[in-house]
Scaffold this motif. Structure first.
Motif, PDB file in Angstrom:
ATOM      1  N   VAL A 109      10.046  -6.868  15.056  1.00  0.00           N
ATOM      2  CA  VAL A 109       8.886  -6.629  14.192  1.00  0.00           C
ATOM      3  C   VAL A 109       9.270  -6.946  12.747  1.00  0.00           C
ATOM      4  O   VAL A 109      10.309  -6.494  12.261  1.00  0.00           O
ATOM      5  CB  VAL A 109       8.433  -5.162  14.310  1.00  0.00           C
ATOM      6  N   GLY A 110       8.418  -7.723  12.076  1.00  0.00           N
ATOM      7  CA  GLY A 110       8.671  -8.056  10.679  1.00  0.00           C
ATOM      8  C   GLY A 110       7.879  -7.155   9.731  1.00  0.00           C
ATOM      9  O   GLY A 110       7.013  -6.370  10.150  1.00  0.00           O
ATOM     10  N   GLU A 111       8.146  -7.294   8.446  1.00  0.00           N
ATOM     11  CA  GLU A 111       7.564  -6.388   7.447  1.00  0.00           C
ATOM     12  C   GLU A 111       6.047  -6.526   7.329  1.00  0.00           C
ATOM     13  O   GLU A 111       5.357  -5.550   7.047  1.00  0.00           O
ATOM     14  CB  GLU A 111       8.228  -6.640   6.091  1.00  0.00           C
ATOM     15  N   CYS A 112       5.510  -7.743   7.534  1.00  0.00           N
ATOM     16  CA  CYS A 112       4.057  -7.902   7.424  1.00  0.00           C
ATOM     17  C   CYS A 112       3.346  -7.109   8.512  1.00  0.00           C
ATOM     18  O   CYS A 112       2.262  -6.553   8.273  1.00  0.00           O
ATOM     19  CB  CYS A 112       3.682  -9.378   7.519  1.00  0.00           C
ATOM     20  N   PHE A 157      -3.217 -15.346   4.288  1.00  0.00           N
ATOM     21  CA  PHE A 157      -3.559 -14.108   4.997  1.00  0.00           C
ATOM     22  C   PHE A 157      -3.262 -12.899   4.107  1.00  0.00           C
ATOM     23  O   PHE A 157      -2.176 -12.768   3.543  1.00  0.00           O
ATOM     24  CB  PHE A 157      -2.724 -14.031   6.287  1.00  0.00           C
ATOM     25  N   LYS A 158      -4.254 -12.015   3.978  1.00  0.00           N
ATOM     26  CA  LYS A 158      -4.089 -10.856   3.081  1.00  0.00           C
ATOM     27  C   LYS A 158      -3.381  -9.696   3.796  1.00  0.00           C
ATOM     28  O   LYS A 158      -3.775  -9.310   4.896  1.00  0.00           O
ATOM     29  CB  LYS A 158      -5.456 -10.355   2.594  1.00  0.00           C
ATOM     30  N   LEU A 159      -2.390  -9.165   3.119  1.00  0.00           N
ATOM     31  CA  LEU A 159      -1.614  -8.061   3.689  1.00  0.00           C
ATOM     32  C   LEU A 159      -2.194  -6.730   3.215  1.00  0.00           C
ATOM     33  O   LEU A 159      -1.824  -6.206   2.159  1.00  0.00           O
ATOM     34  CB  LEU A 159      -0.148  -8.178   3.270  1.00  0.00           C
ATOM     35  N   ARG A 160      -3.125  -6.193   4.029  1.00  0.00           N
ATOM     36  CA  ARG A 160      -3.778  -4.927   3.675  1.00  0.00           C
ATOM     37  C   ARG A 160      -3.433  -3.874   4.713  1.00  0.00           C
ATOM     38  O   ARG A 160      -3.372  -4.180   5.912  1.00  0.00           O
ATOM     39  CB  ARG A 160      -5.295  -5.102   3.672  1.00  0.00           C
ATOM     40  N   GLY A 189      -3.134  -5.885  -0.834  1.00  0.00           N
ATOM     41  CA  GLY A 189      -4.006  -7.057  -0.833  1.00  0.00           C
ATOM     42  C   GLY A 189      -3.315  -8.380  -1.109  1.00  0.00           C
ATOM     43  O   GLY A 189      -3.957  -9.435  -1.131  1.00  0.00           O
ATOM     44  N   GLN A 190      -1.994  -8.336  -1.351  1.00  0.00           N
ATOM     45  CA  GLN A 190      -1.220  -9.544  -1.638  1.00  0.00           C
ATOM     46  C   GLN A 190      -1.317 -10.528  -0.450  1.00  0.00           C
ATOM     47  O   GLN A 190      -1.424 -10.112   0.697  1.00  0.00           O
ATOM     48  CB  GLN A 190       0.230  -9.077  -1.789  1.00  0.00           C
ATOM     49  N   SER A 191      -1.253 -11.830  -0.748  1.00  0.00           N
ATOM     50  CA  SER A 191      -1.255 -12.797   0.357  1.00  0.00           C
ATOM     51  C   SER A 191       0.144 -12.860   0.974  1.00  0.00           C
ATOM     52  O   SER A 191       1.150 -12.544   0.311  1.00  0.00           O
ATOM     53  CB  SER A 191      -1.652 -14.175  -0.149  1.00  0.00           C
TER      54      SER A 191
END
Ligand SMILES: [Fe+2]
Length: 221
Positions: A109-112, A157-160, A189-191
């Motif tokens: 599993v990655g951080e995103c 892709f937004k990381l929310r 909300g960062q991409s």
């Protein structure tokens, strides 16, 4: 996730199935260098083949590793099965050696994924340790071969985090002294692309801090 967390919207199953950001890397780990100092004889750096890190993306598929003789490419058993290969930090903060059976693959599993699941899934710090000198068969040089496959989204892709989840709680999951904290790199909300840029910069500074001139000065002070 969708059945467990009602506000989950990342739809990773579909997003990752349809992504074009999927890459396999055939990695070759050269035999560790000769012992650098007499007091370290018989030792190799804990993370000498790949330093401690989290995968920054979404999912990584790991094939079992192979060990080969660097001089002729012949395949051999891992001569140091308790030491050499993949290590992870488990949920109790202990470093654990991981073996992927020959007919299996592992998913890391990655951080995103940690971000978009609100911390329901947690990124796993990991490294790769080389073969300790006393386990290297006489006259041989042992290298490692592995082929991780990184499955990510488009950079926009937004990381929310899911609605109603606490960013602080999500960021507190899986914190380890071995990797730079996620809190120093992710913003709501960062991409994905911007997050990767921030992460590379932070890891670079982190590596310099551990082994660069400033760190050496501090160690000798
Ligand atoms: Fe990795």
């Amino acid at each position: 996730m969708a059945t467990k967390v009602k506000t989950y919207t990342a739809n990773l199953g579909k997003t990752l199935r349809e992504t074009n950001k999927c890459k396999g890397r055939l990695l070759y780990y050269f035999p560790p260098k000769e012992t650098p100092a007499p007091e370290e004889k018989g030792q190799v750096a804990e993370d000498g083949w790949i330093g401690w890190h989290n995968d920054s993306g979404f999912m990584t598929g790991l094939t079992p590793d192979m060990f080969v003789d660097d001089t002729d490419g012949s395949v051999m058993e891992n001569p140091d099965p308790e030491g050499a290969g993949l290590w992870i930090v488990d949920r109790d903060s202990s470093a654990v050696r991981v073996r992927v059976p020959p007919d299996c693959m592992a998913i890391q599993v990655g951080e995103c994924t940690q971000v978009v699941t609100g911390g329901e899934f947690v990124a796993t710090p990991h490294c790769v340790r080389g073969v300790r000198p006393q386990f290297v068969p006489a006259g041989r040089k042992v290298a490692r071969v592995a082929c991780p496959c990184f499955v990510d989204t488009h950079p926009t892709f937004k990381l929310r985090i899911p609605e109603g989840f606490s960013a602080d709680e999500m960021l507190a999951k899986g914190v380890s002294s071995k990797v730079p904290p996620l809190a120093e790199r992710w913003e709501p909300g960062q991409s994905f692309g911007d997050f990767l840029g921030a992460t590379f910069r932070r890891y670079y500074d982190w590596a310099l801090g551990k082994s660069g001139p400033a760190a050496k000065k501090a160690r000798t002070a």
